[in-house]
Design a protein around this motif. Structure first.
Motif, PDB file in Angstrom:
ATOM      1  N   ASN A 111      -3.761  -1.139  -2.137  1.00 15.15           N
ATOM      2  CA  ASN A 111      -3.594   0.335  -0.740  1.00 15.15           C
ATOM      3  C   ASN A 111      -5.005   0.478  -1.135  1.00 15.15           C
ATOM      4  OD1 ASN A 111      -2.667   2.171   1.408  1.00 15.15           O
ATOM      5  ND2 ASN A 111      -3.985   0.743   1.166  1.00 15.15           N
TER       6      ASN A 111
ATOM      7  N   TYR B 164      -5.704  -4.394   0.299  1.00 16.08           N
ATOM      8  CA  TYR B 164      -5.345  -4.285   1.554  1.00 16.08           C
ATOM      9  C   TYR B 164      -6.039  -2.477   2.584  1.00 16.08           C
ATOM     10  CZ  TYR B 164      -0.777  -1.730   1.248  1.00 16.08           C
ATOM     11  OH  TYR B 164      -0.056  -1.168   0.960  1.00 16.08           O
TER      12      TYR B 164
ATOM     13  N   HIS C 194      -5.686   0.024   6.080  1.00 15.05           N
ATOM     14  CA  HIS C 194      -5.464  -0.034   7.959  1.00 15.05           C
ATOM     15  C   HIS C 194      -6.229   0.360   8.315  1.00 15.05           C
ATOM     16  CE1 HIS C 194      -1.770   0.662   4.745  1.00 15.05           C
ATOM     17  NE2 HIS C 194      -0.512   0.016   5.640  1.00 15.05           N
TER      18      HIS C 194
ATOM     19  N   VAL D 199      -2.458  -4.147   9.267  1.00 17.26           N
ATOM     20  CA  VAL D 199      -2.848  -4.687   8.201  1.00 17.26           C
ATOM     21  C   VAL D 199      -4.029  -4.768   7.995  1.00 17.26           C
ATOM     22  CG1 VAL D 199      -2.337  -5.083   5.606  1.00 17.26           C
ATOM     23  CG2 VAL D 199      -1.060  -3.843   6.790  1.00 17.26           C
TER      24      VAL D 199
ATOM     25  N   LYS E  63      -6.470  -7.416   4.838  1.00 23.22           N
ATOM     26  CA  LYS E  63      -6.268  -7.612   3.583  1.00 23.22           C
ATOM     27  C   LYS E  63      -7.793  -8.021   3.480  1.00 23.22           C
ATOM     28  CE  LYS E  63      -1.824  -9.830   2.871  1.00 23.22           C
ATOM     29  NZ  LYS E  63      -0.909 -10.857   2.523  1.00 23.22           N
TER      30      LYS E  63
END
Length: 309
Positions: free
Chosen positions: A210, A234, A236, A241, A243
């Motif tokens: 993340n 990745y 949000h 999500v 990537k």
């Protein structure tokens, strides 16, 4: 020259191929077949596939430590060398002591830096300008043996870990051939590693991928390319999500909150970072293929002002 080869993933294949061309590979040891793909069918390792093509005997022990049957097989082959390239198991001393000329390992870093499981990824994540392969004489430690030969590779500011993986993989075989010939001809002087200069390259996982937008643009850019081709960085986008496969550091500042999308164009998404703005060039949303932003926005909308987290 009788060699036992131990390796498992795609990275190891060029090394095995080079040894087959130059020497007698008497046996191959690789990890057991694993479930793969959506159907979870058992799949052979890439190393096993190559060995079978050359009619080389293949052994797939769950572990070598205290495995009397496998250790006897190795002893009976009477190898001159055991060559290890990303095998996935630490060799016990009773195996290390078997070959006449020792056990040789190819490691994808410039040792003693980046001992451990993911040296290629961490060299990119940390923004290094150089990487390479090292061959070493194996001992009971984790990548701690005496170094034999090294080969350096430049890391550009745009190269991904996957691309560096392929470069080091393709070059590893010839370095192993040079190493074996050098040992046999007594032209290589082993060099002890300076332990105080060592670092550990921990195994990667999806849980660490993340993106933290508070970091600098260059650190995030290195993080993105260091996790490409796996596990992929990745963020949000609202509840989805996103990537991120490719990015570019640009000279731009913004007073918006970190993570804010401030521009969407054919060039990509401009996202605010801890010290500027990063251009995101290639993305993937759930259920879709990775696409360049210019192609994704043809049929999909990405809103300016959304804050990525």
């Amino acid at each position: 020259m009788k060699i036992i080869f131990m390796g498992t993933p795609e990275f190891s294949v060029p090394s095995l191929s080079a040894l087959i061309d130059e020497f007698e590979v008497s046996a191959v040891f690789t990890q057991p077949d694993r479930p793969k793909g959506r159907g979870k069918k058992l799949a052979m390792s890439p190393v096993k596939e190559l060995a079978i093509n050359f009619n080389i005997p293949v052994y797939q022990p769950l572990k070598l430590k205290n495995n009397i049957e496998m250790i006897e097989i190795i002893k009976n082959i009477k190898p001159d060398f055991i060559v290890v390239v990303a095998f996935g198991q630490i060799l016990p001393k009773e195996v290390l002591d078997i070959p006449k000329c020792g056990c040789i390992n190819l490691h994808a870093s410039l040792l003693p830096k980046y001992r451990g499981a993911a040296p290629i990824n961490w060299s990119v994540i940390n923004g290094d300008s150089k990487s390479g392969n090292t061959t070493m004489k194996m001992d009971v430690g984790l990548d701690t043996g005496d170094m034999l030969l090294t080969e350096e590779v430049d890391i550009t500011s745009e190269i991904t870990a996957g691309e560096l993986h392929d470069i080091l993989s393709s070059g590893g075989g010839q370095l192993l051939v040079k190493t074996i010939n050098g040992i046999v001809n007594n032209t290589i002087k082993p060099v002890k590693q300076e332990n105080e200069m060592s670092s550990y390259a921990a195994k990667l996982g999806k849980e660490m991928a993340n993106i933290d937008w508070k970091c600098s643009s260059s650190d995030i850019h290195n993080f993105i390319r260091g996790l490409n081709a796996w596990p992929i960085a990745y963020t949000h986008y609202e509840n989805a999500v996103m990537k991120i496969y490719r990015s570019k550091v640009i000279e731009e500042l913004s007073d918006k909150k970190v993570g804010t999308i401030i521009e969407v164009s054919k060039e990509g998404l401009k996202v605010v970072t801890g010290n500027g703005v990063l251009l995101i060039e290639e993305i993937q949303f759930p259920g879709k293929k990775p696409l360049k932003v210019k192609d994704y926005i043809i049929g999909n909308k990405i809103e300016i002002g959304i804050i990525l987290i």
